[in-house]
Enzyme design. Structure first.
Site, mmCIF file in Angstrom:
data_model
loop_
_atom_site.group_PDB
_atom_site.id
_atom_site.type_symbol
_atom_site.label_atom_id
_atom_site.label_comp_id
_atom_site.label_asym_id
_atom_site.label_seq_id
_atom_site.Cartn_x
_atom_site.Cartn_y
_atom_site.Cartn_z
ATOM 1 N N PRO A 90 0.818 -1.215 0.000
ATOM 2 C CG PRO A 90 -0.704 -1.482 1.727
ATOM 3 C CD PRO A 90 0.545 -2.050 1.167
ATOM 4 N N GLY A 91 0.331 2.285 -0.642
ATOM 5 C CA GLY A 91 0.967 3.597 -0.564
ATOM 6 C C GLY A 91 2.246 3.756 -1.354
ATOM 7 C CB SER B 38 10.576 -17.460 2.310
ATOM 8 O OG SER B 38 9.818 -16.611 3.127
ATOM 9 C CE LYS C 48 10.743 -12.770 1.842
ATOM 10 N NZ LYS C 48 11.011 -14.166 1.463
ATOM 11 C CB THR D 283 -4.221 4.449 -6.973
ATOM 12 O OG1 THR D 283 -4.502 3.181 -6.402
ATOM 13 C CG2 THR D 283 -5.486 5.056 -7.506
HETATM 14 N N1 LIG Z 1 7.116 7.990 -6.223
HETATM 15 C C1 LIG Z 1 6.211 8.840 -5.736
HETATM 16 N N2 LIG Z 1 6.328 10.150 -5.975
HETATM 17 C C2 LIG Z 1 5.413 11.022 -5.494
HETATM 18 N N3 LIG Z 1 4.347 10.693 -4.768
HETATM 19 C C3 LIG Z 1 4.177 9.392 -4.489
HETATM 20 C C4 LIG Z 1 5.086 8.405 -4.970
HETATM 21 N N4 LIG Z 1 4.651 7.199 -4.551
HETATM 22 C C5 LIG Z 1 3.513 7.416 -3.856
HETATM 23 N N5 LIG Z 1 3.212 8.721 -3.818
HETATM 24 C C6 LIG Z 1 2.048 9.332 -3.149
HETATM 25 O O1 LIG Z 1 1.627 8.488 -2.101
HETATM 26 C C7 LIG Z 1 0.223 8.487 -1.942
HETATM 27 C C8 LIG Z 1 -0.333 7.098 -1.944
HETATM 28 O O2 LIG Z 1 -0.257 6.515 -3.240
HETATM 29 P P1 LIG Z 1 -1.372 5.579 -3.879
HETATM 30 O O3 LIG Z 1 -2.704 5.892 -3.338
HETATM 31 O O4 LIG Z 1 -1.221 5.637 -5.341
HETATM 32 O O5 LIG Z 1 -0.921 4.185 -3.327
HETATM 33 P P2 LIG Z 1 -1.321 2.719 -3.828
HETATM 34 O O6 LIG Z 1 -0.061 2.059 -4.237
HETATM 35 O O7 LIG Z 1 -2.387 2.788 -4.819
HETATM 36 O O8 LIG Z 1 -1.798 2.053 -2.477
HETATM 37 P P3 LIG Z 1 -2.960 0.949 -2.237
HETATM 38 O O9 LIG Z 1 -2.353 -0.396 -2.512
HETATM 39 O O10 LIG Z 1 -3.253 1.090 -0.774
HETATM 40 O O11 LIG Z 1 -4.091 1.273 -3.122
HETATM 41 C C9 LIG Z 1 -0.316 9.318 -3.068
HETATM 42 O O12 LIG Z 1 -0.603 10.590 -2.563
HETATM 43 C C10 LIG Z 1 0.832 9.385 -4.054
HETATM 44 O O13 LIG Z 1 0.795 10.544 -4.826
HETATM 45 MG MG LIG Z 2 -4.505 2.249 -4.679
#
Ligand SMILES: Nc1ncnc2c1ncn2[C@@H]1O[C@H](COP(=O)(O)OP(=O)(O)OP(=O)(O)O)[C@@H](O)[C@H]1O
Ligand SMILES: [Mg+2]
Length: 841
Positions: free
Chosen positions: A374-375, A695, A738, A379
């Site tokens: 996540p995060g 693992s 990891k 998205t």
């Molecule tokens: N490399 C990056 N550069 C700038 N902002 C980033 C970067 N990676 C993540 N963010 C910021 O982090 C926040 C969370 O990203 P996002 O919602 O796209 O996560 P996700 O991978 O879709 O998570 P989930 O699996 O929970 O859906 C957003 O505000 C995004 O703009």
């Molecule tokens: Mg997402």
């Protein structure tokens, strides 16, 4: 007066009316929403002060009173004759009762029509000059015929169910005076105030009879129609039926009155929409056919609504609406960089796709899958791709979808059927080539309602999706221009058939340094804007960013980091709103003030070398993590207890480890009775979180050996690798996650399978510099690096072990034993980090 009048004469007349014969001055009461006719005896409730005074004056003088209806019922104070209708009624007051609240109840009896000439005074009550109207009964055959006809109509009206007492018919038959007969119709509640006034103003009796005749004729028709409809619909009336019947009655009445047929209007409107929608010919034919069908069924049929909704859907879809892709690669690259830090590989892949598109118009869109914790920006990356390509963006979450129909829609035979979410989202996008994000594809469910992933297969298969069939639409929709991007936290739960069709792009998570950069370049500016702040008002120091990443968040992505930054901003925004002028600088020390004490200790490792505990590395939905595996042994008969919600694969892997240990008890210096007398308990915290996978094999084995031998495990070593019965170490997945987790937790040595060497290119240079990565292929090498000292070989009576524990070795012992002999008769383990950076073992 002749028809042609001299206008001057007329004005003259208005200014100073000639004295009329019989004109007289009478107190006047203005009526609201009622019209009183000659011969009518009615109770009047009089409330307005002027009216009360007028009544009292008439009673005191013993005179009659003028009753004239107001043009506008709401007017409170009448000051001018123009506010009243020109014709009223002269009435006798039969009785007056003064009520407690100052109002008066009077019973009045209409006598004669009157014409209102002017107000003599308007205060304190209206004294008006009026002229009583003499009526002349019409004579002749025609008049007689009219009277009879009206009498008959009244009878018919009463019989058809008019809302009047049945005696009215008898009364009508007995009235022979034509004017009175016509006036009697004013009793009908079907008549509006305006209609009554019109009747009152029609002085000519002949005309008046004609007027009521027309009125009665129409009322009779309405009543008969009502009766007809009611007899058609015989079933019991519940609430909805009642409403429906009323509507039908309304329609029937409208039709009878020659007003427009709403269904026809609707059909015309739909046809027009279909003409303008620019849909492909076959779809248009289909829509037209449906509209034709609609025009043939009665408007009462519920089918009408179903067809209308269906045609609306056909019309609303973007059959031919395609946006042009931005094919300027430099511009696209700029946009991608504007939105996200790092992620070079992924950006490159997207630009490659665009490059190919600019060369070949008709290439099939690939299906991309972003997989990661996540995060990490999956998205938001999808949104950015849409922006870079100049396409629309839509997003649909697959999490918890169990029902195939959610994706592909319900057949139209179901009540309330609608297209599936794919088509719904395409409609939302308004174009047939959006970037379409399928979020949480790893959370898609499957049960008795069908398998949604099989429906997804059709969506995602470039061979089939140019004729995607939605159950509701019944006509194919071309999805081949859509750029699908799936996202998920884990790869494993995605059905293999789906995984096969996608191009997997892993986003394993960010290093601390990357998080700090993302924070400084993206999250802080974004949140400053969201909170209406500027860099002049608030600065978060570099030291604070390091502290935020290390002590306030523990995650693979940056979502919590973003949330903590937003937390700080909220508090600062409040200070600014409360009048703070000076700039706020948040440094490492101030964090405590804004966010409370640190939440995580940097480094999750044991603080001392431990006996019976080893640190393993895992990948969870939240990214990589370290977990400490604990082993203890106690007197008991069972050989094994495993706790901590371990899955089947993990349990088997623990067994394999134990078997290897038993087979090598001598070399490891473990007395054989230990296995017989003791029960081994392996616990993997946190106990409530389910875990599985092979693992942790070498970690569990190491912890067990440490528990048996009493030799501590180095506190700063973390490890991952699958173990086989023969003590080989097999490769594992999710290496980058990891290693990031190990680094974050403060480990200095990471033991990993030699076969994973190829994955090390993904590991950022800065981390490779700080960690000693030890690549191993056997369990012996693991122990060599993990234990603080070598186990001491047991001097056993020859042959004993061989018989019971290592029957296999009897035949093929010698070479195998040589390889396995501790310490490392095998080739020495490979060290992947530069020697100078290597840390303690
Ligand atoms: N490399 C990056 N550069 C700038 N902002 C980033 C970067 N990676 C993540 N963010 C910021 O982090 C926040 C969370 O990203 P996002 O919602 O796209 O996560 P996700 O991978 O879709 O998570 P989930 O699996 O929970 O859906 C957003 O505000 C995004 O703009
Ligand atoms: Mg997402």
């Amino acid at each position: 007066m002749s028809d042609i009048t001299n206008p001057e004469e007329q004005t003259e007349e208005q200014h100073s009316p000639p004295p009329e014969a019989g004109a007289r001055e009478l107190p006047l009461v203005a009526l609201r929403e009622t019209v009183i006719f000659p011969e009518m005896i009615v109770p009047l409730q009089v409330g307005r002060d002027k009216s009360v005074q007028a009544l009292n004056k008439a009673v005191a003088d013993g005179s009659a009173i003028a009753l004239v209806t107001q043009r506008v019922a709401d007017t409170e104070d009448i000051r001018d004759p123009s506010e009243l209708y020109p014709v009223g009624t002269l009435a006798k007051i039969a009785q007056v009762v003064q009520l407690q609240d100052g109002t008066v109840r009077a019973i009045v009896q209409g006598q004669q029509r009157l014409r209102l000439l002017e107000f003599v005074t308007a205060e304190p009550f209206i004294l008006a000059r009026v002229e009583p109207v003499e009526e002349q009964a019409p004579a002749g055959l025609e008049a007689q015929a009219l009277v009879r006809s009206v009498q008959a109509q009244i009878e018919q009206y009463v019989q058809a169910g008019a809302p009047v007492p049945p005696e009215a018919a008898v009364a009508a038959r007995n009235i022979t005076e034509p004017g009175l007969l016509a006036d009697m119709v004013a009793y009908s509640p079907d008549m509006s105030t305006e209609q009554r006034q019109e009747l009152l103003e029609t002085i000519d009796v002949h005309e008046r009879l004609k007027l009521v005749s027309t009125f009665l004729g129409r009322q009779i028709e309405i009543l008969e129609l009502k009766g007809k409809i009611q007899s058609e619909v015989k079933s019991e009336m519940d609430k909805t039926q009642r409403e429906y019947i009323l509507r039908e009655q309304l329609k029937a009445i409208q039709r009878e009155l020659g007003e427009d047929d709403p269904q026809q209007a609707e059909i015309n409107e739909l046809r027009e929409k279909v003409d303008q929608a620019g849909m492909p010919d076959e779809i248009k034919t289909r829509a037209t056919k449906e509209i034709d069908r609609m025009s043939r069924i009665p408007s009462a049929s519920p089918e009408v609504g179903v067809i209308r909704t269906y045609v609306d859907w056909l019309v609303g879809l973007p059959w031919n609406v395609t946006t042009d892709d931005r094919l300027d690669l430099k511009e696209a690259a700029k946009i991608l960089d504007e939105d996200h830090y790092g992620l070079e590989k992924i950006k490159e892949r997207i630009l490659e796709y665009l490059a190919v598109r600019s060369l070949a118009e008709k290439i099939r869109s690939p299906i991309l899958a972003f997989i990661g914790p996540p995060g990490v920006g999956k998205t938001s990356l999808g949104k950015s791709v849409a922006r870079a390509m100049g396409r629309k963006f839509v997003r649909m979450s697959l999490g918890g979808i169990h029902d195939e129909a959610e994706i592909r829609g319900h057949r139209r035979t179901y009540i309330g059927a609608l297209p599936g979410r794919i088509i719904q989202n395409i409609k939302t996008a308004g174009t047939n080539n959006p970037v379409f994000m399928l979020d949480e594809i790893d959370k898609i469910g499957m049960d008795f309602r069908g398998d949604p992933s099989s429906a997804l297969l059709e969506v995602l298969d470039p061979e089939q999706n140019n004729t995607f069939q939605d159950n509701y639409l019944e006509v194919p929709f071309d999805l081949s221009r859509v750029l699908f991007i799936a996202t998920g936290n884990l790869l494993d739960p995605i059905p293999p058939a789906l995984r096969d069709r996608m191009e997997i792009i892993q986003l394993p998570g960010y290093t601390q340094q990357e998080k700090i950069e993302i924070g400084k370049r993206f999250l802080i500016p974004k949140q400053l804007e969201n909170h209406g702040l500027t860099p002049k008002k608030l600065e978060i120091s570099d030291a604070a960013m390091v502290e935020l990443v290390q002590a306030y968040t523990k995650e693979a992505g940056v979502r919590n980091l973003e949330r903590e930054i937003a937390n700080i901003m909220r508090k600062v925004a409040r200070q600014v709103a409360e009048g703070r002028k000076r700039k706020v600088t948040v440094d490492g020390k101030k964090l405590n003030e804004y966010l409370g004490p640190p939440r995580f200790e940097y480094g999750e490792l044991e603080t001392e070398d431990q006996i019976g505990a080893a640190t393993g590395l895992v990948v969870t939905e939240a990214g990589g993590d370290v977990l400490s595996i604990e082993v203890t042994h106690m007197p008991g008969k069972e050989d094994f207890i495993l706790t901590g919600q371990l899955g089947e694969v993990m349990r088997e892997s623990a067994r394999a480890g134990l078997s290897w240990i038993r087979a090598h008890a001598d070399e490891l210096g473990i007395a054989r009775e230990q296995f017989e007398k003791n029960t081994m308990h392996i616990h993997v915290p946190a106990g409530a979180i389910p875990k599985d996978g092979p693992s942790a094999g070498i970690t569990m084995a190491t912890a067990m050996i440490s528990a048996f031998t009493g030799i501590p495990v180095h506190k700063d070593v973390a490890m991952t690798g699958e173990i086989t019965l023969r003590g080989r170490v097999l490769p594992i997945g999710g290496l980058k996650s990891k290693i990031l987790a190990a680094h974050l937790s403060g480990a200095r040595v990471v033991i990993l399978p030699l076969k994973n060497q190829k994955d090390l290119t993904d590991i950022p240079e800065e981390i490779r510099k700080q960690l000693k990565l030890v690549l191993v292929s056997t369990m012996d090498q693991v122990l060599e690096n993990a234990l603080t000292r070598k186990p001491k070989r047991l001097e056993t009576k020859a042959g004993e072990n061989v018989e019971e524990d290592k029957p296999a070795d009897k035949t093929s012992a010698a070479p195998d034993k040589m390889r396995r002999g501790f310490p490392g008769a095998d080739q020495p383990p490979a060290i992947a980090s530069p020697p100078e950076a290597g840390a303690g073992g």
